[in-house]
Design an enzyme around this catalytic site. Sequence first.
Site, PDB file in Angstrom:
ATOM      1  N   ASP A   1       0.435  -1.496  -0.313  1.00  0.00           N
ATOM      2  CA  ASP A   1      -0.326   0.044  -0.220  1.00  0.00           C
ATOM      3  C   ASP A   1       0.811   1.107   0.304  1.00  0.00           C
ATOM      4  O   ASP A   1       1.875   1.063  -0.108  1.00  0.00           O
ATOM      5  CB  ASP A   1      -1.174  -0.044   1.463  1.00  0.00           C
ATOM      6  CG  ASP A   1      -0.273  -0.325   2.351  1.00  0.00           C
ATOM      7  OD1 ASP A   1       0.037  -0.943   2.625  1.00  0.00           O
ATOM      8  OD2 ASP A   1       0.610   0.513   3.048  1.00  0.00           O
TER       9      ASP A   1
ATOM     10  N   ASP B   1       0.623   3.456   2.387  1.00  0.00           N
ATOM     11  CA  ASP B   1       0.661   4.025   4.028  1.00  0.00           C
ATOM     12  C   ASP B   1      -1.246   5.148   3.540  1.00  0.00           C
ATOM     13  O   ASP B   1      -2.214   4.681   2.492  1.00  0.00           O
ATOM     14  CB  ASP B   1       1.787   4.848   3.964  1.00  0.00           C
ATOM     15  CG  ASP B   1       1.464   5.120   6.224  1.00  0.00           C
ATOM     16  OD1 ASP B   1       1.091   3.871   6.662  1.00  0.00           O
ATOM     17  OD2 ASP B   1       2.106   5.122   6.208  1.00  0.00           O
TER      18      ASP B   1
HETATM   19  N1  LIG Z   1       0.979   1.045   6.091  1.00  0.00           N
HETATM   20  C1  LIG Z   1       1.932   0.266   6.667  1.00  0.00           C
HETATM   21  N2  LIG Z   1       2.021   1.106   7.941  1.00  0.00           N
HETATM   22  C2  LIG Z   1       2.772   0.083   8.702  1.00  0.00           C
HETATM   23  N3  LIG Z   1       3.353  -1.315   8.663  1.00  0.00           N
HETATM   24  C3  LIG Z   1       2.523  -1.690   7.548  1.00  0.00           C
HETATM   25  N4  LIG Z   1       2.190  -3.151   6.136  1.00  0.00           N
HETATM   26  C4  LIG Z   1       1.882  -2.938   5.595  1.00  0.00           C
HETATM   27  N5  LIG Z   1       1.471  -1.820   5.387  1.00  0.00           N
HETATM   28  C5  LIG Z   1       1.766  -0.398   6.102  1.00  0.00           C
END
Ligand SMILES: Nc1ncnc2[nH]cnc12
Length: 298
Positions: free
Chosen positions: A215, A217
């Site tokens: 992703d 974030d």
């Molecule tokens: N955005 C994110 N923040 C922290 N850990 C994650 N693991 C997968 N995506 C994450």
Amino acid sequence: MADKHDVKIAVIGGSGLYNLENLEVVEEVNPETPWGFPSDKIIISKLPSGDKIAFLARHGRGHYLTPTEVPVRANIAALKFLGVEAILAFSAVGSLREEIPPCDFVLPDQLIDRTRGLRPSTFFGEGLVAHAGFADPFHQGIADLVYKHRGVMDQYTLHQNKTAVCMEGPQFSTRAESHMYRSWGADIINMSALPEAKLAREAEIAYQMVCMSTDYDCWRVEEEAVTVETVMENMVTNSANARKLLNAVLPDLDKAVRDNTLLPDLKGTMKFSGMTAKEKRNPDTVAKLEYLLPGYYI
Ligand SMILES: Nc1ncnc2[nH]cnc12
Ligand SMILES: CSC[C@H]1O[C@H](OP(=O)(O)O)[C@H](O)[C@@H]1O
């Protein structure tokens, strides 16, 4: 026990990667260490060469441990006790960079600690002080070996030399935090690189994370922030690629460790790390450390 198993390398699987497929399982073991039991049973399987390797699901099979709850000291101590000298640790990460889209993989070489002091992060203390070098928290030799096999990932890119930030969680970051991590130079974010990398270093185990982007974030203001649903959707593609990469890398890594060609060699690095005068060492702590680094502090 270490001789009986003759296991030199281990894979730690994170979110979405709970087993190794295509390898013949030899046995499951659950060693009790001075720091308790590992996250789950450790699965010992055979490579095509006949050599054995270990697999451990970081959050347990069925994912019942939060990143904060993972018994990392027991995990690392148990792997060390089996004879493990190198760990390939998989992690689902958020991307903090446009050029790392979901389903790309990243080999970080640097790490920023944003955990909150809730996780035991050293085997030392309690009457035995020692300091491990941690300037380069990951293992360049393993990273180079993995990078050589990047071709198996088809259209997805394997990035190297990036900086990871490890946050406490379990909640994801705020947008302000996500922007701040970007301004610090971080490229990816997860909740499990620490204390795993530190404890592996104290145990003299070569440790490299293979991070799988799931992703963006929440720093892309116009877009929806990360959710578990997005992470798990992308983990379908990611775990298929992780397995392809493992099939290619594990025989090479196992051979490098067995031939003693994996550099830098961490064996012996903790021998002279102790600060505490012999007569001041706590015998109970010394006894616990005998499990991890036999003969070093006695
Ligand atoms: N955005 C994110 N923040 C922290 N850990 C994650 N693991 C997968 N995506 C994450
Ligand atoms: C499910 S998203 C957050 C979760 O995923 C990562 O786990 P792992 O590193 O074990 O793959 C991340 O670190 C968080 O723990």
